[in-house]
Design a protein around this motif. Structure first.
Motif, PDB file in Angstrom:
ATOM      1  N   ASP A   1     -11.972 -31.053   5.777  1.00  0.00           N
ATOM      2  CA  ASP A   1     -13.117 -30.206   5.465  1.00  0.00           C
ATOM      3  C   ASP A   1     -12.680 -28.741   5.470  1.00  0.00           C
ATOM      4  N   LEU A   2     -12.584 -28.142   4.298  1.00  0.00           N
ATOM      5  CA  LEU A   2     -12.089 -26.778   4.187  1.00  0.00           C
ATOM      6  C   LEU A   2     -13.045 -25.749   4.783  1.00  0.00           C
ATOM      7  N   ALA A   3     -14.335 -26.071   4.825  1.00  0.00           N
ATOM      8  CA  ALA A   3     -15.291 -25.139   5.432  1.00  0.00           C
ATOM      9  C   ALA A   3     -15.057 -25.045   6.936  1.00  0.00           C
ATOM     10  N   VAL A   4     -14.806 -26.183   7.578  1.00  0.00           N
ATOM     11  CA  VAL A   4     -14.525 -26.195   9.014  1.00  0.00           C
ATOM     12  C   VAL A   4     -13.208 -25.475   9.295  1.00  0.00           C
ATOM     13  N   VAL A   5     -12.205 -25.752   8.489  1.00  0.00           N
ATOM     14  CA  VAL A   5     -10.898 -25.121   8.673  1.00  0.00           C
ATOM     15  C   VAL A   5     -11.003 -23.603   8.549  1.00  0.00           C
ATOM     16  N   ARG A   6     -11.813 -23.138   7.613  1.00  0.00           N
ATOM     17  CA  ARG A   6     -11.973 -21.692   7.421  1.00  0.00           C
ATOM     18  C   ARG A   6     -12.593 -21.039   8.652  1.00  0.00           C
ATOM     19  N   THR A   7     -13.459 -21.760   9.345  1.00  0.00           N
ATOM     20  CA  THR A   7     -14.131 -21.211  10.521  1.00  0.00           C
ATOM     21  C   THR A   7     -13.197 -21.066  11.705  1.00  0.00           C
ATOM     22  N   ILE A   8     -12.321 -22.049  11.911  1.00  0.00           N
ATOM     23  CA  ILE A   8     -11.571 -22.095  13.166  1.00  0.00           C
ATOM     24  C   ILE A   8     -10.132 -21.613  13.049  1.00  0.00           C
TER      25      ILE A   8
ATOM     26  N   VAL B   1       2.479 -28.037   0.623  1.00  0.00           N
ATOM     27  CA  VAL B   1       2.634 -27.400  -0.688  1.00  0.00           C
ATOM     28  C   VAL B   1       2.256 -25.924  -0.668  1.00  0.00           C
ATOM     29  N   GLU B   2       1.551 -25.486   0.393  1.00  0.00           N
ATOM     30  CA  GLU B   2       1.179 -24.067   0.474  1.00  0.00           C
ATOM     31  C   GLU B   2       0.885 -23.719   1.922  1.00  0.00           C
ATOM     32  N   GLN B   3       1.303 -22.525   2.334  1.00  0.00           N
ATOM     33  CA  GLN B   3       1.011 -21.998   3.671  1.00  0.00           C
ATOM     34  C   GLN B   3       0.680 -20.522   3.557  1.00  0.00           C
TER      35      GLN B   3
ATOM     36  N   ARG C   1      -7.266 -15.886   5.551  1.00  0.00           N
ATOM     37  CA  ARG C   1      -7.995 -15.066   4.585  1.00  0.00           C
ATOM     38  C   ARG C   1      -7.264 -14.984   3.252  1.00  0.00           C
ATOM     39  N   GLU C   2      -5.934 -14.916   3.313  1.00  0.00           N
ATOM     40  CA  GLU C   2      -5.137 -14.837   2.092  1.00  0.00           C
ATOM     41  C   GLU C   2      -5.237 -16.133   1.294  1.00  0.00           C
ATOM     42  N   LEU C   3      -5.178 -17.259   1.980  1.00  0.00           N
ATOM     43  CA  LEU C   3      -5.219 -18.542   1.266  1.00  0.00           C
ATOM     44  C   LEU C   3      -6.566 -18.753   0.600  1.00  0.00           C
ATOM     45  N   TYR C   4      -7.654 -18.424   1.286  1.00  0.00           N
ATOM     46  CA  TYR C   4      -8.968 -18.618   0.682  1.00  0.00           C
ATOM     47  C   TYR C   4      -9.262 -17.556  -0.389  1.00  0.00           C
ATOM     48  N   ARG C   5      -8.646 -16.392  -0.254  1.00  0.00           N
ATOM     49  CA  ARG C   5      -8.865 -15.339  -1.255  1.00  0.00           C
ATOM     50  C   ARG C   5      -8.069 -15.602  -2.522  1.00  0.00           C
ATOM     51  N   ALA C   6      -6.826 -16.048  -2.360  1.00  0.00           N
ATOM     52  CA  ALA C   6      -5.944 -16.203  -3.523  1.00  0.00           C
ATOM     53  C   ALA C   6      -5.123 -17.492  -3.410  1.00  0.00           C
ATOM     54  N   PRO C   7      -5.766 -18.661  -3.498  1.00  0.00           N
ATOM     55  CA  PRO C   7      -5.011 -19.917  -3.441  1.00  0.00           C
ATOM     56  C   PRO C   7      -4.030 -19.988  -4.598  1.00  0.00           C
ATOM     57  N   ALA C   8      -2.789 -20.380  -4.313  1.00  0.00           N
ATOM     58  CA  ALA C   8      -1.752 -20.343  -5.338  1.00  0.00           C
ATOM     59  C   ALA C   8      -1.445 -21.716  -5.921  1.00  0.00           C
ATOM     60  N   HIS C   9      -1.371 -22.730  -5.093  1.00  0.00           N
ATOM     61  CA  HIS C   9      -0.985 -24.061  -5.594  1.00  0.00           C
ATOM     62  C   HIS C   9      -2.167 -24.715  -6.311  1.00  0.00           C
ATOM     63  N   PRO C  10      -1.940 -25.370  -7.437  1.00  0.00           N
ATOM     64  CA  PRO C  10      -3.048 -26.036  -8.141  1.00  0.00           C
ATOM     65  C   PRO C  10      -3.818 -27.033  -7.275  1.00  0.00           C
ATOM     66  N   TYR C  11      -3.140 -27.657  -6.332  1.00  0.00           N
ATOM     67  CA  TYR C  11      -3.843 -28.592  -5.447  1.00  0.00           C
ATOM     68  C   TYR C  11      -4.792 -27.841  -4.508  1.00  0.00           C
TER      69      TYR C  11
ATOM     70  N   HIS D   1       2.886 -15.709   2.622  1.00  0.00           N
ATOM     71  CA  HIS D   1       2.200 -16.669   1.744  1.00  0.00           C
ATOM     72  C   HIS D   1       3.256 -17.396   0.927  1.00  0.00           C
ATOM     73  N   ALA D   2       3.442 -18.691   1.217  1.00  0.00           N
ATOM     74  CA  ALA D   2       4.480 -19.476   0.558  1.00  0.00           C
ATOM     75  C   ALA D   2       3.857 -20.646  -0.186  1.00  0.00           C
ATOM     76  N   VAL D   3       4.487 -21.016  -1.313  1.00  0.00           N
ATOM     77  CA  VAL D   3       3.961 -22.094  -2.137  1.00  0.00           C
ATOM     78  C   VAL D   3       5.127 -22.864  -2.751  1.00  0.00           C
ATOM     79  N   ALA D   4       4.955 -24.188  -2.891  1.00  0.00           N
ATOM     80  CA  ALA D   4       5.956 -25.027  -3.553  1.00  0.00           C
ATOM     81  C   ALA D   4       5.418 -25.423  -4.919  1.00  0.00           C
ATOM     82  N   CYS D   5       5.739 -24.625  -5.941  1.00  0.00           N
ATOM     83  CA  CYS D   5       5.181 -24.854  -7.274  1.00  0.00           C
ATOM     84  C   CYS D   5       6.092 -24.219  -8.316  1.00  0.00           C
ATOM     85  N   HIS D   6       6.412 -24.980  -9.373  1.00  0.00           N
ATOM     86  CA  HIS D   6       7.291 -24.471 -10.429  1.00  0.00           C
ATOM     87  C   HIS D   6       6.658 -23.330 -11.221  1.00  0.00           C
TER      88      HIS D   6
END
Length: 327
Positions: free
Chosen positions: A214-221, A234-236, A240-250, A312-317
């Protein structure tokens, strides 16, 4: 910054799976996972069911052995040949909160005995001190001390999860793995339990690995988030950075699928199709069979994890190609 209390490098876990009369094949549930967790931090580990999140958490507390890789807890290597001895040295500093609050409690055991079980294993505590500690723990998680004499079936799901948290706190740990601790609870109760975990973190300086889908719960805690797919991260990034600018298509697909309270708006699917079988994963990027942006390299080469902005790291071609073009 101080040294991480948890250091995971190239962690891999394989399970043998029998296929009729044939020789068992190996299912790679966790595939070269790496991350750090610092004191006072909460790392949210998210992904679909079957992505390897719970297996990773169980390895960290010694409930499952790693096949390869390195796992250091408070400077002790627990994934090697001496892992059993090493984890005993730090056992009191780490605990586990289970997903099912009912299944994690012995129905024949009074709540006082369930909470005091870690204390009894550790030993060295008088009967009165044991009773006082159980009452203190109940009050810490917002339950009356009179509940100590009752049995698990007398409580709601939320109350049972509070009892599970009280038991996890018994030995005053520094690090707790929370394996989907609110997924079986009603939404209003989820919020109460998450707020309790946040309060305990502030009061006791706890660190969490918080496993959830549940991404809403994860965002809270969470303070940081790692996105896991088919056994691999695939992404770390910082939360705030991940929810603002998600990089991996997944990651983008997961966030797009979070329900929004907009009249007439349909929820989007997390990603087209289904996760491939880990018994026969596709070549190249394992997400390419569901990715709308897949191109030739995705079907051949496994993408390396690369930092696209600080932290902010991502595994994506897609980002490898962009970096090549920029160069």
């Amino acid at each position: 910054m101080s040294e991480p209390i948890v250091q995971v490098r190239e962690l891999t876990k394989e399970f043998p799976v029998a296929k009729g009369r044939h020789k068992p094949v190996m299912l790679r549930a966790v595939n070269r996972v790496s991350f750090d967790l610092h004191a006072g931090m909460t790392l949210g580990l998210v992904g679909e069911s079957g992505s390897g999140k719970s297996t990773t958490g169980r390895i960290l507390v010694g409930l499952t052995n790693a096949s390869s890789g390195s796992v250091k807890l408070f400077g002790h290597e627990i994934a090697g040949a001496n892992g059993t001895r090493a984890i005993q040295a730090v056992r009191h500093r780490l605990q586990f909160v289970f997903q099912d609050p009912h299944g994690s409690l012995n129905p024949r055991m009074r709540i006082a005995d369930a909470i005091a079980e870690p204390l009894d294993v550790a030993g060295g505590m008088s009967r009165q001190d044991r009773t006082d500690r159980v009452h203190e723990l109940l009050e810490t998680v917002g339950l009356p001390r009179g509940y100590a004499s009752r049995y698990p079936h007398e409580f709601s799901g939320g109350q049972r999860q509070r009892i599970g948290i009280a038991r996890a706190l018994a030995l005053r740990p520094d690090f707790i793995v929370c394996d989907e601790p609110v997924s079986a609870l009603d939404v209003s109760i989820q919020a109460q339990v998450v707020n309790l975990l946040l309060d305990l973190q502030q009061q006791m300086g706890l660190s969490y690995l918080f496993i959830a889908h549940d991404l809403a719960v994860v965002r809270t805690i969470s303070t940081h988030v790692a996105v896991m797919y088919a056994g691999a991260i695939v992404e770390q990034a910082e939360r705030r950075e991940l929810y603002r600018a998600p990089a991996h298509p997944y990651t983008q697909a997961l966030l797009a699928a979070v329900p929004r309270m907009t009249p007439g708006r349909r929820a989007e699917a997390a990603a087209a199709g289904e996760m491939p079988s880990l018994l026969s994963p596709p070549a190249g990027c394992i997400f390419h069979t569901r990715c709308p942006h897949a191109f030739a390299p995705c079907r051949v080469d496994v993408p390396a994890m690369r930092e696209i902005t600080p932290g902010h790291a991502v595994a994506c071609h897609l980002y490898s190609a962009a970096a090549s073009q920029a160069a």
